[in-house]
Design an enzyme around this catalytic site. Sequence first.
Site, PDB file in Angstrom:
ATOM      1  N   LYS A   1     -12.277  -1.662   6.097  1.00  0.00           N
ATOM      2  CA  LYS A   1     -11.462  -2.564   6.894  1.00  0.00           C
ATOM      3  C   LYS A   1     -12.010  -2.650   8.325  1.00  0.00           C
ATOM      4  CE  LYS A   1      -9.068  -2.758   3.245  1.00  0.00           C
ATOM      5  NZ  LYS A   1      -7.908  -2.021   2.821  1.00  0.00           N
TER       6      LYS A   1
ATOM      7  N   TRP B   1       0.823  -1.224   0.000  1.00  0.00           N
ATOM      8  CA  TRP B   1       0.000   0.000   0.000  1.00  0.00           C
ATOM      9  C   TRP B   1       0.848   1.261   0.000  1.00  0.00           C
ATOM     10  CZ3 TRP B   1      -4.260  -0.766  -2.120  1.00  0.00           C
ATOM     11  CH2 TRP B   1      -5.013  -1.917  -1.882  1.00  0.00           C
TER      12      TRP B   1
ATOM     13  N   ASP C   1      -1.451   6.573   6.167  1.00  0.00           N
ATOM     14  CA  ASP C   1      -2.587   5.732   5.791  1.00  0.00           C
ATOM     15  C   ASP C   1      -2.871   4.805   6.974  1.00  0.00           C
ATOM     16  OD1 ASP C   1      -4.292   3.799   4.753  1.00  0.00           O
ATOM     17  OD2 ASP C   1      -3.038   3.316   3.006  1.00  0.00           O
TER      18      ASP C   1
END
Length: 360
Positions: free
Chosen positions: A195, A102, A171
């Site tokens: 999530k 990511w 993030d």
Amino acid sequence: MARVYNFSAGPSMLPESVLEKAADQMLDYEGTGESVMEMSHRSKEFQAIIDKAEADLRELMEIPDNYKVLFLQGGASTQFAAIALNFMNKNHKADYIVTGNWSKKAMQEASRYGDVKVVASSADKNFSYVPDWDYNEFRDDADYLYFCMNETVHGNIIRDIPDVDVPIIADISSCFLSEPIDVSKFAMLYGGAQKNVAPAGLTICIIREDMLGNAADICPTMLNYETMAAKGSMYNTPPCWCIYIAGLVFQWLKKMGGLPEMQRRNQAKAKLLYDALDESKMFNATVRPKDRSMMNAPFVTDSDELNKKFIAGCTENGLINIKGHRSVGGMRASIYNAMPIEGVEKLVAYMKEFEKENTK
Ligand SMILES: *Cc1c(COP(=O)(O)O)cnc(C)c1O
């Protein structure tokens, strides 16, 4: 009704009481005679929903007053470009720590808009650890320093926030609300909701006000955080249903005892799982112990055949989506806030049974 334990990295489990409440209000939200899904985002009822969601999130995370909270669309991935377009405009430079796929994707996307430097990386060992950083690599004139706190695929977490004078952006998609966090250390925190917070379709951005107002001329209006902040996340139609469910999750978290209590529960779940992995002769966690994520635990056996057999056995036992990401292989158990400890206990019990049955 047989509910399964869903170990998916996202979309993932939601608290059962939240689903029940949403079901209860599905046809008639508080006497309006309509569902939140059908409601105008300009109605006073929806304004109350988004205001309460924001207030509860501020309370849960102790977000200081000089931060904006935005409820946006586009997923976390859209922010990869938006961050560069909004913030990489003074010196056109940004530093990235790369600890998994990511942060790597975010770094690659930002590279299209300016001078991006990877200041630390653990790519050499397939992101199975968090690298030490050398502050000499960090640039004093970077417009920001970026990292992904919890790498969902590779299963590591950055616990020591770099001590730098440039704005820090992180993030937090897969560790959102999993434990207390000191928001004041960051210029921006953000995450996709699917999530640990809500259904897919909502991205929450928490941005310090002084960061706003420097977007590049080419920044699309829809990606301009200043515009979204000025319009209370309603420059266009926001993801109303997701915001409503996020609000229910925030209320659930408050009732549970807030983030300190979630941290306690999440630590207990993670300990149970990692202890079992460390005791096992068949299953191995892939991340160095001190860098292990509390939310996403990748693990492997030394045989593809055994991995496959274990994954199939899990599914049969109502432990679903345990298959690992292709870049790590094997298995991954994502154990977010809504995963009850009973789910982890059942997984650990099955691991032990499987190991016994498959050891000669
Ligand atoms: C899932 C995830 C993303 C991507 O989220 P989308 O909403 O699908 O764009 C980004 N970062 C992290 C840490 C993630 O877990």
